[in-house]
Motif scaffolding. Structure first.
Motif, PDB file in Angstrom:
ATOM      1  N   ARG A  59       5.851  -7.181  -0.218  1.00 27.14           N
ATOM      2  CA  ARG A  59       5.835  -6.070   0.738  1.00 27.14           C
ATOM      3  C   ARG A  59       6.462  -4.806   0.170  1.00 27.14           C
ATOM      4  O   ARG A  59       6.354  -3.745   0.783  1.00 27.14           O
ATOM      5  CB  ARG A  59       6.584  -6.472   2.007  1.00 27.14           C
ATOM      6  N   ARG A 106      11.131   1.315   5.846  1.00 28.17           N
ATOM      7  CA  ARG A 106      10.115   1.537   4.819  1.00 28.17           C
ATOM      8  C   ARG A 106      10.716   1.711   3.428  1.00 28.17           C
ATOM      9  O   ARG A 106       9.995   1.607   2.434  1.00 28.17           O
ATOM     10  CB  ARG A 106       9.278   2.767   5.165  1.00 28.17           C
ATOM     11  N   ARG A 134      13.848 -10.151   3.208  1.00 30.33           N
ATOM     12  CA  ARG A 134      13.193  -9.158   2.356  1.00 30.33           C
ATOM     13  C   ARG A 134      13.617  -9.313   0.905  1.00 30.33           C
ATOM     14  O   ARG A 134      12.803  -9.151  -0.017  1.00 30.33           O
ATOM     15  CB  ARG A 134      13.517  -7.753   2.857  1.00 30.33           C
ATOM     16  N   ARG A 189       8.313   0.139   0.937  1.00 31.16           N
ATOM     17  CA  ARG A 189       7.402  -0.844   1.517  1.00 31.16           C
ATOM     18  C   ARG A 189       5.965  -0.386   1.342  1.00 31.16           C
ATOM     19  O   ARG A 189       5.656   0.798   1.463  1.00 31.16           O
ATOM     20  CB  ARG A 189       7.707  -1.045   3.005  1.00 31.16           C
ATOM     21  N   THR A 190       5.089  -1.320   1.065  1.00 36.74           N
ATOM     22  CA  THR A 190       3.678  -1.011   0.880  1.00 36.74           C
ATOM     23  C   THR A 190       2.856  -1.857   1.829  1.00 36.74           C
ATOM     24  O   THR A 190       3.197  -3.006   2.114  1.00 36.74           O
ATOM     25  CB  THR A 190       3.234  -1.274  -0.572  1.00 36.74           C
ATOM     26  N   GLU A 191       1.775  -1.258   2.316  1.00 33.24           N
ATOM     27  CA  GLU A 191       0.889  -1.962   3.238  1.00 33.24           C
ATOM     28  C   GLU A 191      -0.396  -2.404   2.545  1.00 33.24           C
ATOM     29  O   GLU A 191      -1.328  -2.852   3.190  1.00 33.24           O
ATOM     30  CB  GLU A 191       0.536  -1.052   4.423  1.00 33.24           C
ATOM     31  N   GLY A 192      -0.453  -2.249   1.216  1.00 32.55           N
ATOM     32  CA  GLY A 192      -1.669  -2.598   0.491  1.00 32.55           C
ATOM     33  C   GLY A 192      -1.939  -4.091   0.493  1.00 32.55           C
ATOM     34  O   GLY A 192      -1.027  -4.919   0.536  1.00 32.55           O
ATOM     35  N   LYS A 193      -3.213  -4.440   0.444  1.00 32.84           N
ATOM     36  CA  LYS A 193      -3.602  -5.843   0.437  1.00 32.84           C
ATOM     37  C   LYS A 193      -3.623  -6.427  -0.971  1.00 32.84           C
ATOM     38  O   LYS A 193      -3.796  -7.624  -1.150  1.00 32.84           O
ATOM     39  CB  LYS A 193      -4.989  -5.990   1.070  1.00 32.84           C
ATOM     40  N   ASN A 216      12.070  -3.199   9.953  1.00 36.99           N
ATOM     41  CA  ASN A 216      10.888  -2.346   9.819  1.00 36.99           C
ATOM     42  C   ASN A 216      11.114  -1.148   8.902  1.00 36.99           C
ATOM     43  O   ASN A 216      10.284  -0.240   8.861  1.00 36.99           O
ATOM     44  CB  ASN A 216      10.455  -1.842  11.199  1.00 36.99           C
TER      45      ASN A 216
END
Length: 286
Positions: free
Chosen positions: A129, A88, A56, A120-124, A86
């Motif tokens: 991350r 966040r 990370r 943490r971000t889940e955006g595309k 995992n």
């Protein structure tokens, strides 16, 4: 603890510096307490610090250009080591806090420590991350070489005063420099001491800060925030009134639903026609 002396509303919070002047005898076993008490204690989430060459951190360092001198092994999460990948959020603590936590985590209950630095971000859109957090950017900023842009005072004031969450880049003088950065988290600043985390999309930019943080930055820039504060208070009062009305409406609906339904009275049965014997009919006609 964050202190804003200019607000004059610290409300009785104080910071004290304690100096150890002499050694003292201390029995470590006394701090543990009886075994029956330890079983009833609330089990806190552990502090799991990043290890050497954490995957990370390689992602974060390459994206934001963080200098090698940054002590990334002082970053930690609040997850078990088996599930740490995992997590966040990543927090940061200095060496003193890190050593204290690691030595006393199993002895005392530590609720919070450090400051939030990454989420943490889940955006595309973003190429990493993790996005930056405003809480820790003042310390991290001096180690960053990428994803930061110096802007003019007028652009900063325009973003902080804007009622729109997403500010169009076309309205800013710094749009060219901002677009040179990768989409996602970009730090903008007029002064090195007051960097601001923003999210940059294809056509817009949005500060990643709270309303209170906006007021703080505006005050530091010499802006009179009296009208903005009144507007914020009026909006909060209006929202509180709406929430109360909605709560009362839900309560009334629940009360009506709990009332027993009134039993409908049955309609009286139609009277049956009496059959009169023919003999009686003849007597009545005579």
């Amino acid at each position: 603890m964050r202190i804003t002396p200019h607000a004059q509303d610290t409300g009785g919070f104080f910071v004290a510096l304690i100096e150890k002047v002499s050694e003292t005898s201390f029995d470590p076993s006394a701090a543990n307490g009886p075994a029956w008490k330890k079983k009833k204690m609330f089990k806190d989430e552990p502090f799991t610090f990043l290890k050497l060459d954490d995957e990370r951190w390689n992602d974060i360092r390459n994206h934001y250009g963080v200098d090698e001198s940054f002590l990334y092994q002082n970053l930690f999460s609040r997850r078990l080591e088996s599930n740490d990948a995992n997590s966040r959020q990543l927090f940061y603590a200095n060496d003193a806090v890190k050593n204290f936590v690691k030595e006393n985590m199993s002895k005392v209950s530590i609720q919070n420590a450090g400051m939030k630095m990454f989420s943490r971000t889940e955006g595309k859109v973003e190429n990493t991350r993790f996005r930056l957090s405003q809480e820790g950017i003042r310390y991290l900023f001096k180690f960053m070489q990428k994803q930061k842009v110096k802007i003019g005072t007028e652009d900063m004031l325009f973003m902080l005063k804007s009622d729109e969450n997403l500010v169009p880049l076309e309205k800013l003088e710094c749009k060219g420099d901002v677009r040179k950065q990768q989409n996602g988290t970009v730090v903008v600043y007029c002064d090195d001491d007051e960097p601001v985390c923003t999210w940059v999309g294809y056509h817009t930019i949005a500060p990643y800060i709270s309303k209170e943080e906006r007021l703080h930055l505006l005050r530091m820039m010499g802006v009179d925030c009296a009208e903005i504060e009144l507007l914020m208070k009026s909006k909060r009062k209006e929202k509180a009134a709406q929430d109360r009305e909605a709560a009362w409406a839900r309560k009334e609906e629940a009360a009506k639903a709990a009332e027993p339904s009134s039993s409908s009275t049955d309609a009286p049965e139609s009277a049956e026609t009496l059959e009169i014997p023919e003999e009686n009919v003849q007597e009545m006609t005579e």
